[in-house]
Scaffold this active site. Structure first.
Site, PDB file in Angstrom:
ATOM      1  N   CYS A  13      63.049   5.953  56.173  1.00  0.00           N
ATOM      2  CA  CYS A  13      63.585   5.031  56.951  1.00  0.00           C
ATOM      3  C   CYS A  13      64.262   5.971  58.014  1.00  0.00           C
ATOM      4  O   CYS A  13      65.089   5.335  58.678  1.00  0.00           O
ATOM      5  CB  CYS A  13      64.829   4.408  56.213  1.00  0.00           C
ATOM      6  SG  CYS A  13      66.239   5.264  55.524  1.00  0.00           S
ATOM      7  N   GLU A  87      70.287  15.327  53.126  1.00  0.00           N
ATOM      8  CA  GLU A  87      70.069  15.261  51.890  1.00  0.00           C
ATOM      9  C   GLU A  87      71.209  15.287  50.929  1.00  0.00           C
ATOM     10  O   GLU A  87      71.270  16.183  49.989  1.00  0.00           O
ATOM     11  CB  GLU A  87      69.277  16.573  51.809  1.00  0.00           C
ATOM     12  CG  GLU A  87      67.770  16.811  52.561  1.00  0.00           C
ATOM     13  CD  GLU A  87      66.711  15.512  52.144  1.00  0.00           C
ATOM     14  OE1 GLU A  87      67.003  14.750  51.269  1.00  0.00           O
ATOM     15  OE2 GLU A  87      65.660  15.484  52.939  1.00  0.00           O
ATOM     16  N   GLN A  89      72.275  13.189  48.879  1.00  0.00           N
ATOM     17  CA  GLN A  89      72.351  12.921  47.440  1.00  0.00           C
ATOM     18  C   GLN A  89      72.023  14.177  46.338  1.00  0.00           C
ATOM     19  O   GLN A  89      72.357  13.863  45.299  1.00  0.00           O
ATOM     20  CB  GLN A  89      70.878  11.920  47.282  1.00  0.00           C
ATOM     21  CG  GLN A  89      69.573  12.816  47.460  1.00  0.00           C
ATOM     22  CD  GLN A  89      69.088  12.780  48.787  1.00  0.00           C
ATOM     23  OE1 GLN A  89      69.768  12.647  49.701  1.00  0.00           O
ATOM     24  NE2 GLN A  89      67.840  13.180  48.993  1.00  0.00           N
TER      25      GLN A  89
END
Length: 223
Positions: A13, A87, A89
């Site tokens: 996305c 990143e 996460q």
């Protein structure tokens, strides 16, 4: 006032592209910042976009204390107005706590970019903590598509084109495009709608069975 903002969405996305664009916009506005990342798909300490853009970044690991690192840089005379965290996460909850402290006590803006859930549809610990602490959560508006044409919402891990739902939460790989092939045994990722993630129906499996719309309840087609 500074903010901790979490930009999230499924794979493909444009999170890394937006992270780099955010850095460009901030620098154009006269601000100075620092790029951070962890486990980038390129395997290097960079923020890389699938569009071909990339910038060098500080690699975050379990032992890195973000609060101490930033304070040392500021003490040495470096100016840091904002942090770009790609990143995110993969950041630990402790890292996210440190980011929140930088926002609250040093008034440094933090822009974090990452996916919410793993290939098992479970929240990453870093993403969970970001949801708990962020001043604002922004869902990216670019909507990737499942192979069936529906909006993709789930991240799937595949080996040899087959969806798997077991294994380590973090295994770095890249997403498979429409015409890409992945050798058997090589880990890749694919974005799917919830229905086809639940059915473990990847693009490769759908093409192999010539049935883009499998029958429910595991029934076999009538002869």
């Amino acid at each position: 006032m500074a903010d901790l903002i979490f930009f999230t969405g499924p794979m493909d996305c444009g999170k890394s592209t937006l992270a780099l664009q955010m850095d460009h916009t901030q620098r154009t506005g006269g601000r100075l910042g620092l790029l951070l990342t962890r486990e980038d798909r390129s395997g290097a300490a960079v923020i890389s976009s699938r569009l071909g853009l990339q910038e060098t970044a500080l690699e975050v690991n379990d032992d890195l204390d973000l609060w101490t690192t930033i304070v040392r840089r500021l003490t040495a005379g470096e100016r840091i107005d904002y942090l770009i965290c790609d990143e995110s996460q993969f950041f630990t909850p402790a890292h996210v706590d440190q980011l929140a402290r930088l926002v609250d006590e040093l008034r440094i803006d933090v822009f974090a970019f990452g996916i919410l859930t793993d290939f098992r549809t479970e929240l990453f610990p870093g993403s969970r903590r970001l949801v708990e602490l962020a001043d604002r959560i922004e869902t990216l508006q670019v909507q990737p598509l499942c192979w069936c044409g529906q909006r993709a919402t789930h991240n799937a891990r595949t080996i040899g084109g087959r969806v798997i739902t077991e294994g380590s939460q973090v295994v770095v790989g890249d997403t498979v495009g429409v015409d890409d092939t992945v050798p058997a045994g090589e880990v890749a990722y694919e974005v799917l709608c919830r229905r086809h993630h639940r059915l473990r129906m990847s693009r490769a499996v759908a093409q192999a069975t010539l049935s883009p719309d499998p029958l429910p309840f595991g029934q076999e087609p009538l002869s």
